[in-house]
Structures are given as structure tokens and as C-alpha cells.
Design an enzyme around this catalytic site. Sequence first.
Site, mmCIF file in Angstrom:
data_model
loop_
_atom_site.group_PDB
_atom_site.id
_atom_site.type_symbol
_atom_site.label_atom_id
_atom_site.label_comp_id
_atom_site.label_asym_id
_atom_site.label_seq_id
_atom_site.Cartn_x
_atom_site.Cartn_y
_atom_site.Cartn_z
ATOM 1 N N HIS A 85 0.874 -1.185 0.000
ATOM 2 C CA HIS A 85 0.000 0.000 0.000
ATOM 3 C C HIS A 85 0.902 1.223 0.000
ATOM 4 C CE1 HIS A 85 -3.868 -2.070 0.832
ATOM 5 N NE2 HIS A 85 -3.068 -2.965 1.366
ATOM 6 N N GLU A 236 -10.055 -10.039 6.226
ATOM 7 C CA GLU A 236 -8.936 -9.602 7.067
ATOM 8 C C GLU A 236 -9.470 -9.301 8.465
ATOM 9 O OE1 GLU A 236 -6.826 -6.192 5.611
ATOM 10 O OE2 GLU A 236 -5.295 -6.287 7.173
HETATM 11 ZN ZN LIG Z 1 -3.480 -4.946 1.978
#
Ligand SMILES: [Zn+2]
Length: 438
Positions: A85, A236
Site C-alpha cells: 500500500h 482480514e
Molecule cells: Zn493490503
Amino acid sequence: MAQGFLAMPERSAYRLRNATVPAPLLSELPPGVPVSPDGLAVVDVFVRDGRIDAVVAAETREGPEASVDLARGQLWPCLIDVHTHLDKGHTWERAANQDGTFGGAIRAVSEDRAARWSADDVRRRMNFGLRCSWAHGTKAVRTHLDSFAPQGAITWPVFEALRKEWAGRLELQAVSLVPLQIFGTRDGDELANRVATAGGILGAVAYISPEIDALLDRLLELAAERGLDVDFHCDESGDVGARALGHIARAVLRRRFKGRVVCGHCCSLAIQPPDVVTETLDLVAQAAISVISLPMCNLYLQDRVPGRTPRWRGVTLLHELAARRVPVAVASDNTRDAFYGFGDHDMLEVFREAARICHLDRPYGDWPRAVTTTPADLMGLAEGGRIGPGLPADLVLFEGRTWSELLSRPEANRVVLRNGRAIDRRPPDYRDLDDLLR
Ligand SMILES: [Zn+2]
């Protein structure tokens, strides 16, 4: 120039002698080379005009050509970081995660993005991350980019400019990161067009909802129409009910989707009931989905409750997936931001930590491929992540010989060769970003 523990000859042709290579990273094992019980082979590698000319059994005698003796230090292909990211990176000092939780990360990054993510801010932090990757011996990076309005219109052009700047040094790919719900609106169509124009990968965070199947169908339809690969953030969390992975696999099978499908994280799979796990693993294998695990970030965010000691490691079922021949890669994920407060875009660190967190060490087996060959294949880089005749001499030389030596020190004195030439290995100075942190 900081070159590392060995001085390389200033020649276009030379031999790297006595190099220990993890055997799964050789495109073919040269005849007469034994492989140790730990999966290591000692070879000589001939480099000519920036490419690997030959890989042969190590010879004890020096030949007439220029050579460098690795004295059995390990030799790897350049590393591949398939899930990052970059747009969030290096914001920790101005947008720390107050309680260390996933919710805390979302809050910190959302506020920071709204207030600070101008084109210049994003460009400089992304470039800082790429300079780290380059210095540590990575040659390809895939990044997710926050792509909802208004940020997408700011960040994608920055990414495209950086990809041009780094061409020939770092192969860059970008994935849209949006909530899956966007694909229930016209914004999903516009996003798919933007991604296609930029040569990107269509991605989303797949949350469980009553509409999940319809939304996945629409995303895959948009991707198929434009010939795009897809890359999901998936489950997640430590929520047993987070089961998007199975929905994605069913959607891929239902739509006979032909592009590459990648699912990142898949943390909750590790804590679901055995029958659910078996069914999901079978579906993932059947749908030819590849899985990317992000062990450092998962260890940091999952099972975090302030004031309580964590009880699980947060990672997905890497061994069970690999046993079903599902391609499994590991990658950096976040770096010095609210989702992960540390990191340096160093894929050796990622492999070292993955080996410890996920027990990739008993045996090491094919796991060295998880940061090299497998992510190269996921990114469509046929020449990446392996060592063999005819391939570019994009190599990393380490002082450590055995696994215990390689993975016990940071190997900060490694040598990185690009097209056969040693690069300057100094990572950027943190101070370069000081004015963005005020
Ligand atoms: Zn990620």
C-alpha cells in the site's frame, strides 16, 4: 557507493563462484549438483552482458575469466513484492494508530487521507517506498491504491507517472482498493474504466453482505469485458463469519472467469470450523485462486485488544492451501503507517518473519518461491523470481550460507545486481520526508 560485502568486477562477463541457491529457485537443476536436505544447491553462475549465461556445478578451481567467490553465500533472484500500500506508507509519524487495532488504523488513515493526500504528498511517499524496495533488491511491486472519490483521481495519475519514471528498474502494478459495494453503482463502471485505461488490476475489499454474490458477479463482469485481472482484500479479521473467500471462489466458477484471481489476507479462514475450512479450500483450488498472506501486518493487527495479550498469529492457512497446490505468496502489505507501524519494503525481512510466524522452516521446501517465483507468476512476469540461463542477471547476493545464517541477521550488507551490475544499496534517508510530517 554502498555495494555490500563483496566487490563486483567491472566487467560485462564474469563468474559468480560457490553460490548457494535454494534449489526451487533454479529454473533447472544443473547435472551433477547435489541438493542438501535443507533444499540448497551450490553452483557457479556465469554472467554475460547483463544476463545469466550458464548455471553449472560449482568448480573448486578458478577459471581464466573474472570471478567473484561467494564462499557459499546465498544467491537469490531479485525479490517480488506482490501486495503493498504505497499510498498509505510512511505516514506513521503524523497519523499513528492510537490503539493498534484495525478500527484504529481505518480511523487514522481516513483522517490523514482527507487532510493530507495531495498529489505531491502521495508521490513523495510512494517514491520513498520504491527507493526502499529498489535498495533491498526487489524488482517488481504491486500496490493497492485507495480509489474511491475524490482520492482515486489524485492517486492514479501519480502512480502512472511513477511507473514511467521507474520503468526498467521496478516493474509496477496497481490495484483499485474500494469497498465492494461500489460495484452496485455506476461508480463501479467508472472505476473499471479508469483501471483499464491505466493498465491496472481491478480490486476491492470483499465484505460479507446480502448482496455479495451480485456485487462479485458485477465486478467480474466488468473485469472480463476489459480483460482485467482481479485482486481482492478478503476476510482480514478474526470474525468467524467473515467468509468472502468462498463467495469469491463460487463467483469465479459460476462466471467461468478467465483472468487471474488473487485473494489477499484470508485471516479468518484460520479460525473457522473444519468443515467450512475444507469446503472453502476445495473451492479455492478448483477456482484456481492464488492467495497472498501478509504475515507481519496480520500479526500486528489481528487479535489485538488493548490491554490483552494476543492469542493467535492472524495468518491464513498457508500450509493447507499449499498442500492443495494453491499458489501462495507472502508480501509486505503496509509500511510505517497505521495498519503496520514498522517495515522497510525488504522482502528478505518479509520472508524471515514469514518463516517464523508461519513455520515455513520445517521443511523450507518450496517456500522460497513465495517471495520470488510465485509472485512473479501472479504478476505475469515470466522472467522474474527464478535463476536460469537466458534470464536477466537480476540477483541478490547474501553473506549467509545456511538458512540459520541467512535468516538470523538482517543481511544489510547484501549485494544487489541489476543486469549484472551492482547497484547503490543505500535506502533513502527518513529525513527526506520530514517536511511532509509537520
Ligand atoms: Zn493490503
